[in-house]
Design a protein around this motif. Structure first.
Motif, PDB file in Angstrom:
ATOM      1  N   PHE A 315      27.481 -32.702 -31.053  1.00 45.49           N
ATOM      2  CA  PHE A 315      26.488 -31.632 -31.111  1.00 45.49           C
ATOM      3  C   PHE A 315      26.950 -30.455 -31.964  1.00 45.49           C
ATOM      4  N   ASP A 316      28.233 -30.368 -32.261  1.00 51.63           N
ATOM      5  CA  ASP A 316      28.681 -29.394 -33.250  1.00 51.63           C
ATOM      6  C   ASP A 316      28.054 -29.695 -34.607  1.00 51.63           C
ATOM      7  N   ASP A 317      27.855 -30.982 -34.910  1.00 49.32           N
ATOM      8  CA  ASP A 317      27.183 -31.352 -36.161  1.00 49.32           C
ATOM      9  C   ASP A 317      25.759 -30.801 -36.194  1.00 49.32           C
ATOM     10  N   TYR A 318      25.060 -30.862 -35.062  1.00 49.60           N
ATOM     11  CA  TYR A 318      23.706 -30.305 -35.007  1.00 49.60           C
ATOM     12  C   TYR A 318      23.727 -28.799 -35.247  1.00 49.60           C
ATOM     13  N   ILE A 371      21.857 -25.183 -21.325  1.00 47.93           N
ATOM     14  CA  ILE A 371      22.275 -26.578 -21.481  1.00 47.93           C
ATOM     15  C   ILE A 371      23.033 -26.757 -22.789  1.00 47.93           C
ATOM     16  N   GLU A 372      22.581 -26.094 -23.860  1.00 51.28           N
ATOM     17  CA  GLU A 372      23.319 -26.180 -25.118  1.00 51.28           C
ATOM     18  C   GLU A 372      24.758 -25.700 -24.939  1.00 51.28           C
ATOM     19  N   PHE A 373      24.926 -24.609 -24.208  1.00 52.42           N
ATOM     20  CA  PHE A 373      26.270 -24.103 -23.928  1.00 52.42           C
ATOM     21  C   PHE A 373      27.100 -25.151 -23.196  1.00 52.42           C
ATOM     22  N   LEU A 374      26.510 -25.784 -22.173  1.00 49.52           N
ATOM     23  CA  LEU A 374      27.234 -26.793 -21.407  1.00 49.52           C
ATOM     24  C   LEU A 374      27.580 -28.009 -22.262  1.00 49.52           C
ATOM     25  N   VAL A 375      26.657 -28.419 -23.143  1.00 43.70           N
ATOM     26  CA  VAL A 375      26.905 -29.578 -24.002  1.00 43.70           C
ATOM     27  C   VAL A 375      28.071 -29.306 -24.951  1.00 43.70           C
ATOM     28  N   ILE A 376      28.054 -28.151 -25.607  1.00 35.88           N
ATOM     29  CA  ILE A 376      29.129 -27.802 -26.528  1.00 35.88           C
ATOM     30  C   ILE A 376      30.451 -27.670 -25.778  1.00 35.88           C
ATOM     31  N   TYR A 377      30.414 -27.038 -24.615  1.00 35.57           N
ATOM     32  CA  TYR A 377      31.631 -26.895 -23.801  1.00 35.57           C
ATOM     33  C   TYR A 377      32.183 -28.265 -23.424  1.00 35.57           C
ATOM     34  N   GLY A 418      17.345 -35.316 -27.670  1.00 31.68           N
ATOM     35  CA  GLY A 418      16.037 -35.294 -27.032  1.00 31.68           C
ATOM     36  C   GLY A 418      16.108 -34.665 -25.652  1.00 31.68           C
ATOM     37  N   PHE A 419      17.165 -34.988 -24.906  1.00 28.26           N
ATOM     38  CA  PHE A 419      17.345 -34.378 -23.587  1.00 28.26           C
ATOM     39  C   PHE A 419      17.450 -32.853 -23.688  1.00 28.26           C
ATOM     40  N   CYS A 420      18.218 -32.372 -24.658  1.00 26.22           N
ATOM     41  CA  CYS A 420      18.409 -30.921 -24.815  1.00 26.22           C
ATOM     42  C   CYS A 420      17.098 -30.204 -25.151  1.00 26.22           C
ATOM     43  N   LEU A 421      16.183 -30.901 -25.806  1.00 23.22           N
ATOM     44  CA  LEU A 421      14.926 -30.288 -26.232  1.00 23.22           C
ATOM     45  C   LEU A 421      13.864 -30.262 -25.137  1.00 23.22           C
ATOM     46  N   ILE A 422      14.069 -30.970 -24.045  1.00 19.62           N
ATOM     47  CA  ILE A 422      13.039 -31.079 -23.004  1.00 19.62           C
ATOM     48  C   ILE A 422      12.560 -29.702 -22.534  1.00 19.62           C
ATOM     49  N   PRO A 423      13.433 -28.817 -22.055  1.00 24.80           N
ATOM     50  CA  PRO A 423      12.921 -27.519 -21.591  1.00 24.80           C
ATOM     51  C   PRO A 423      12.463 -26.616 -22.729  1.00 24.80           C
ATOM     52  N   PHE A 424      13.084 -26.749 -23.905  1.00 26.43           N
ATOM     53  CA  PHE A 424      12.725 -25.900 -25.039  1.00 26.43           C
ATOM     54  C   PHE A 424      11.297 -26.166 -25.500  1.00 26.43           C
ATOM     55  N   VAL A 425      10.881 -27.419 -25.484  1.00 29.30           N
ATOM     56  CA  VAL A 425       9.563 -27.790 -26.000  1.00 29.30           C
ATOM     57  C   VAL A 425       8.500 -27.782 -24.903  1.00 29.30           C
ATOM     58  N   LEU A 426       8.863 -28.203 -23.698  1.00 28.66           N
ATOM     59  CA  LEU A 426       7.872 -28.332 -22.634  1.00 28.66           C
ATOM     60  C   LEU A 426       7.661 -27.032 -21.852  1.00 28.66           C
ATOM     61  N   PHE A 427       8.488 -26.025 -22.109  1.00 33.36           N
ATOM     62  CA  PHE A 427       8.257 -24.643 -21.674  1.00 33.36           C
ATOM     63  C   PHE A 427       8.336 -24.402 -20.169  1.00 33.36           C
ATOM     64  N   THR A 428       7.358 -24.973 -19.443  1.00 34.41           N
ATOM     65  CA  THR A 428       7.162 -24.571 -18.046  1.00 34.41           C
ATOM     66  C   THR A 428       7.991 -25.428 -17.090  1.00 34.41           C
ATOM     67  N   TRP A 429       8.312 -24.822 -15.951  1.00 30.31           N
ATOM     68  CA  TRP A 429       9.115 -25.491 -14.933  1.00 30.31           C
ATOM     69  C   TRP A 429       8.483 -26.819 -14.515  1.00 30.31           C
ATOM     70  N   TYR A 447      26.098 -33.279 -17.850  1.00 30.17           N
ATOM     71  CA  TYR A 447      26.584 -31.996 -18.365  1.00 30.17           C
ATOM     72  C   TYR A 447      26.775 -30.926 -17.298  1.00 30.17           C
ATOM     73  N   VAL A 448      25.851 -30.822 -16.350  1.00 26.38           N
ATOM     74  CA  VAL A 448      25.977 -29.778 -15.340  1.00 26.38           C
ATOM     75  C   VAL A 448      27.155 -30.050 -14.417  1.00 26.38           C
ATOM     76  N   LEU A 449      27.406 -31.325 -14.137  1.00 30.63           N
ATOM     77  CA  LEU A 449      28.514 -31.678 -13.246  1.00 30.63           C
ATOM     78  C   LEU A 449      29.855 -31.766 -13.965  1.00 30.63           C
ATOM     79  N   TYR A 450      29.848 -31.731 -15.301  1.00 30.75           N
ATOM     80  CA  TYR A 450      31.112 -31.919 -16.014  1.00 30.75           C
ATOM     81  C   TYR A 450      32.175 -30.880 -15.645  1.00 30.75           C
ATOM     82  N   PRO A 451      31.876 -29.579 -15.653  1.00 34.56           N
ATOM     83  CA  PRO A 451      32.935 -28.596 -15.374  1.00 34.56           C
ATOM     84  C   PRO A 451      33.551 -28.721 -13.983  1.00 34.56           C
TER      85      PRO A 451
END
Length: 468
Positions: A315-318, A371-377, A418-429, A447-451
């Motif tokens: 995802f650093d490439d993205y 989520i982007e923060f968690l993915v990069i981390y 595609g997973f990372c874009l889900i909340p960005f594109v679909l907006f609402t809870w 990703y959420v459980l990784y740390p």
């Protein structure tokens, strides 16, 4: 006014004919109008007095704004006026930077609050959010210009403004027709160098830049990606991702469709950026120096690096290949200025939270950037752990392992973008949680459980062996 009505009615009829959203079609036509506007500039304004160049950019940018948003173009115009008054009145001070930052962000957020819906809105806040970054950047650059140069970084020295631009220069920069509607971002110094003729032919300042071929290439790529986007839209859509049909697919098929939908979403942005970049190249503002062959390069405002984007392995490439000009703006004006936090992760998280607020009030933006923060981390931590274990590093570097590993990473980035874009594109809870349930919370589990779970387990398994 009659001509404007004819234009509006024609677009409405065309949108009904092809089944496209009228606002989106108007925006696309406006982006394409950047090319004839650039041709007129090359023919009649290139190398002329800066006064006429500024006026041409202001008039053409205002025209495009009016074609899309009518009298709502007064909103960005008002923000430009207030910003200039602040900078002229308070000077190159920290107070001026704070006032410009606060005013423009508050005005933008009020715009979001009064106009946003649960869908992707094409209204005056779209060019306004681009403008906000531009105006905040000028305030920072003007402030940097009054500091001691030995205290500034390389980029600060390159972008700093020793004096406040004159009003025509300021408004010409803000209304530059090929970037006013959807970007790309660039600093005032680039605009000043451009109108000063620094990017043109020094032997003949009235001669247009030889950038036609480079512009044509980006235009062709823009048309190609726009065509692919339209074709993909026949098979995937935002509404399909929140449908029962998607939920009933098998686990593997759902994730492959998720990756395909992610590409469909990104190609919408890429096609617009390529088309706007092409017109910017035609103007000549994208000059980026001379290559080893002595030829001028015109990729100074490249907003997507296609060779990296289409071959991503992490995802650093993205991050380094997608929306690069906004990322560079964010790194220079937000991330680096959060250095006082004393922690790179805090600075990264702060910059992403700024991006979330800048996009609007939808909860999906905040979830997406977290989520982007968690993915990069996660990715950076895994790389660190693997590199710390010599045997594991050697194993992955073997040719027999390296090739299938790259294939796996290509598939991994394809699906989970595609997973990372889900909340960005679909907006609402309701929408993005519905899709999370459909994919069995796969990305969240990863990703959420990784740390707290996967990371500690991986460190325990692959911890570096002690050596004498």
């Amino acid at each position: 006014m009659i001509e404007m009505n004819i234009f509006s009615h024609s677009l409405k009829a065309l949108s009904e004919l092809v089944g496209a959203d009228e606002a989106a079609l108007t925006l696309l036509v406006s982006i394409l109008l950047g090319y004839p506007i650039a041709i007129i500039y090359r023919q009649y304004f290139c190398g002329r007095d800066q006064y006429f160049q500024h006026l041409y950019f202001i008039a053409s940018g205002l025209l495009l704004g009016y074609l899309n948003y009518g009298l709502d173009v007064a909103h960005p115009l008002l923000s430009m006026v207030v910003t200039y008054v602040i900078l002229a009145g308070l000077g190159a001070t920290a107070a001026a930077v704070g006032a410009v930052f606060a005013f423009n962000m508050i005005y933008l957020l009020i715009g979001y609050y009064t106009t946003s819906t649960e869908y992707y809105d094409i209204n005056w806040t779209m060019p306004h959010c681009v403008l906000v970054l531009r105006l905040i950047g000028i305030a920072f650059d003007y402030f940097d210009g009054q500091q001691k140069e030995d205290t500034l970084g390389a980029d600060n020295k390159r972008f700093m403004l020793k004096t406040l631009p004159n009003p025509l220069e300021f408004f010409g920069f803000a209304f530059f027709p090929s970037s006013f509607l959807v970007g790309p971002q660039f600093p005032m110094r680039r605009y000043q160098n451009f109108v000063n003729g620094d990017f043109g032919d020094k032997t003949d300042p009235f001669k247009p830049p030889r950038s036609e071929y480079a512009a044509l290439k980006r235009f062709g790529l823009g048309v190609f990606y726009l065509s692919v986007f339209q074709i993909m839209g026949m098979y995937v859509s935002d509404s399909y991702m929140v449908s029962e049909d998607f939920r009933e697919l098998s686990f593997i098929r759902k994730h492959l469709i998720l990756g395909l939908w992610g590409r469909f979403t990104l190609y919408k942005y890429i096609s617009c950026w390529l088309l706007t970049e092409g017109s910017c190249i035609l103007f000549g503002i994208t000059y980026d120096g001379i290559d080893e062959k002595g030829e001028k390069q015109w990729n100074g405002l490249e907003n997507v690096k296609l060779s990296i984007f289409e071959n991503t392995l992490d995802f650093d490439d993205y991050v380094h290949s997608f929306n690069t000009n906004t990322n560079l703006w964010l790194g220079h004006y937000i991330y680096k200025r959060l250095k006082f936090l004393g922690n790179r992760n805090f600075s990264h998280l702060g910059a992403l939270m700024f991006l979330a607020v800048w996009h609007g009030f939808h909860t999906g933006y905040f979830v997406a950037f977290f989520i982007e923060f968690l993915v990069i981390y996660t990715e950076r931590d895994i790389k660190t752990i693997v590199k710390s274990n010599e045997k594991v590093s050697q194993f992955f570097n073997q040719p027999m392992v390296n090739i299938p590993l790259k294939l796996f990473l290509r598939l991994y980035t394809f699906i989970f973008m595609g997973f990372c874009l889900i909340p960005f594109v679909l907006f609402t809870w309701e929408n993005y949680t519905y899709t999370y349930v459909s994919i069995n919370y796969s990305g969240l589990i990863l990703y959420v459980l990784y740390p707290v779970l996967w990371g500690p387990i991986l460190r325990a398994v692959l911890k570096r062996k002690k050596t004498d």
